[in-house]
Design an enzyme around this catalytic site. Structure first.
Site, PDB file in Angstrom:
ATOM      1  N   CYS A 124      -4.949   8.062   9.610  1.00 27.44           N
ATOM      2  CA  CYS A 124      -4.811   7.570  10.986  1.00 27.44           C
ATOM      3  C   CYS A 124      -4.468   8.712  11.937  1.00 27.44           C
ATOM      4  O   CYS A 124      -3.702   9.605  11.601  1.00 27.44           O
ATOM      5  CB  CYS A 124      -3.688   6.538  11.070  1.00 27.44           C
ATOM      6  N   VAL A 143       2.283  18.453   7.276  1.00 26.51           N
ATOM      7  CA  VAL A 143       2.677  18.507   5.865  1.00 26.51           C
ATOM      8  C   VAL A 143       3.565  19.722   5.585  1.00 26.51           C
ATOM      9  O   VAL A 143       3.884  19.989   4.431  1.00 26.51           O
ATOM     10  CB  VAL A 143       1.443  18.528   4.932  1.00 26.51           C
ATOM     11  N   LYS A 194       0.835  -1.206   0.000  1.00 23.36           N
ATOM     12  CA  LYS A 194       0.000   0.000   0.000  1.00 23.36           C
ATOM     13  C   LYS A 194       0.866   1.251   0.000  1.00 23.36           C
ATOM     14  O   LYS A 194       0.605   2.208  -0.738  1.00 23.36           O
ATOM     15  CB  LYS A 194      -0.908   0.014   1.237  1.00 23.36           C
ATOM     16  N   ARG A 216       2.025  14.498  12.409  1.00 20.93           N
ATOM     17  CA  ARG A 216       2.404  14.208  11.023  1.00 20.93           C
ATOM     18  C   ARG A 216       2.165  15.405  10.094  1.00 20.93           C
ATOM     19  O   ARG A 216       1.390  15.331   9.151  1.00 20.93           O
ATOM     20  CB  ARG A 216       1.639  12.980  10.511  1.00 20.93           C
TER      21      ARG A 216
END
Length: 419
Positions: free
Chosen positions: A116, A123, A22, A121
């Site tokens: 998730c 960008v 994936k 996280r």
């Protein structure tokens, strides 16, 4: 909402075919936007995230054909550069269309992503890197608006931290930039090498594969090609973990042992017999209880964060105790309270978890919290005494193709039930 019902206590034995990765398929799909002639991608896993990205790319006007394990894209019909919130909200990887759209068409409007709930996280690394190539970027009302006058210009990109998605985004932008782009502190994951190999097959000029410095000499256009997605190293490790936790013997096929060395070393440290072939790996736990093993998650080629939860589950029934340090994502121990419900003895302090193995886990109702955590609960359920019900398994469908059939093929007593 679907649930898994698992009857534990069965030693898993047999052979399982590994799907395409994936984490490779998603950037490869986004990179198809760069091709000015039809492009074919094979060994594509049938997963929710993949279907979402195919739909998103189709929404740009690109003609998409998705049959079996093959996706064909014809970009000549593209009529917009807009990736809406409705599609992007469910999946972080949708931000990967930003680089290709900007490089080929000079503008893009992409919603900030979902996915998730693991740490922040951000960008910002992606956006900063694209700005280094001359992109003008504004973030407004939840959307990234990016444009460039003419072509992107080659330059030096230095990431503040190792970012897989950021490396992929800038790589797919730099291939069409004018001049040379040097990407420093680039991620070294096999999925990035896979992306670079497809781009090279499309006509890109990239040097430094498998290192933390990529040098890209921009070209004016890229053509279509036929390419196959690399094997899923995390799915491979997950099924080998199923053999380890049940004391069984499982052979994974259509995979690449070279992509998983750090994990295979830990299985051998547990006491498993691990045999490697050219495109297969077999793990035999010899009916023994594994030894608990300590490890620290780090960027590739060290131990992958995406295998942390699965090995923690094996440690939960291991001999002795082990310390697990999670250095990649904060908030990635959400599976610990659920494993504890099944009798696991795990103490968490900050980014460290100390696992003291117990002889047996007990069945209990548990809830999946994210993709890899959900597989750790499946593993615990396979080893536990009694019947475990796992709720919110939509997380697992995002990353594991045909999981029930594959586990059933190894002898697991698992079924999916809908409420």
């Amino acid at each position: 909402m679907d649930k898994f019902v698992i009857q534990g206590g069965v030693k898993l034995e047999g052979e399982v075919r590994i799907s395409g990765a994936k984490n490779a398929a998603l950037p490869l799909l986004a990179a198809m936007i760069l091709a000015d002639t039809p492009i074919t991608l094979k060994n594509v896993p049938d997963l929710k995230d993949v279907r979402t990205l195919v739909k998103l790319i189709g929404g740009l006007g690109i003609t998409m054909s998705y049959e079996g394990e093959t996706v064909i894209a014809n970009t000549s019909t593209l009529d917009n550069q807009f990736a809406p919130y409705e599609l992007v909200k469910t999946m972080r990887a949708s931000i990967l269309v930003l680089g290709p759209l900007l490089a080929r068409y000079g503008s893009a409007k992409v919603s900030l992503p979902g996915g998730c709930a693991i740490g922040s996280r951000p960008v910002d690394q992606h956006l900063k890197a694209l700005e280094a190539l001359g992109a003008q970027i504004e973030v407004e009302a939840g959307y990234v608006h990016a444009k460039v006058d003419g072509r992107l210009k080659g330059g030096e990109v230095i990431f503040d931290m190792v970012t897989v998605g950021g490396t992929e985004n800038i790589l797919t932008a730099a291939v069409l930039a004018e001049g040379v782009t040097t990407i420093r502190n680039a991620a070294r994951e096999p999925e990035i090498t896979d992306l670079a190999l497809m781009l090279i097959k499309m006509g890109a000029k990239i040097e430094g594969l498998d290192t933390d410095t990529l040098v890209v000499t921009g070209v004016e256009s890229l053509h279509g090609c036929e390419y196959s997605v690399v094997a899923d190293r995390i799915e491979t490790g997950s099924y080998l973990a199923a053999a380890a936790i049940t004391g069984g013997k499982v052979k994974t096929t259509h995979t690449d042992p070279n992509l998983l060395e750090s994990v295979l070393d830990k299985f051998e440290e547990m006491g498993a017999e691990v045999t490697r072939g050219e495109d297969w790996i077999e793990l035999d736990m010899l009916g023994k209880r594994p030894k608990a093993v300590s490890f620290r998650t780090l960027p590739h080629p060290e131990f992958p964060t995406d295998m942390q939860a699965q090995i923690m589950a094996v440690n939960a029934i291991g001999r002795g105790f082990a310390t697990i340090s999670e250095t990649i994502f904060e908030n990635r121990f959400m599976h610990v309270p659920e494993l504890a419900r099944m009798g696991a003895n795990i103490q968490v302090e900050g980014n460290d978890a100390v696992v003291t193995g117990v002889e047996k886990l007990s069945a209990a109702p548990v809830m999946a919290t994210d993709l890899r955590a959900s597989f750790s609960l499946v593993l615990a359920a396979l080893a536990a005494e009694g019947e475990t019900i796992i709720d919110r398994i939509y997380h697992i469908d995002r990353g594991y193709e045909d999981i029930e059939a594959k586990l059933q093929g190894l002898g697991a007593q698992i079924k999916r039930v809908s409420e």
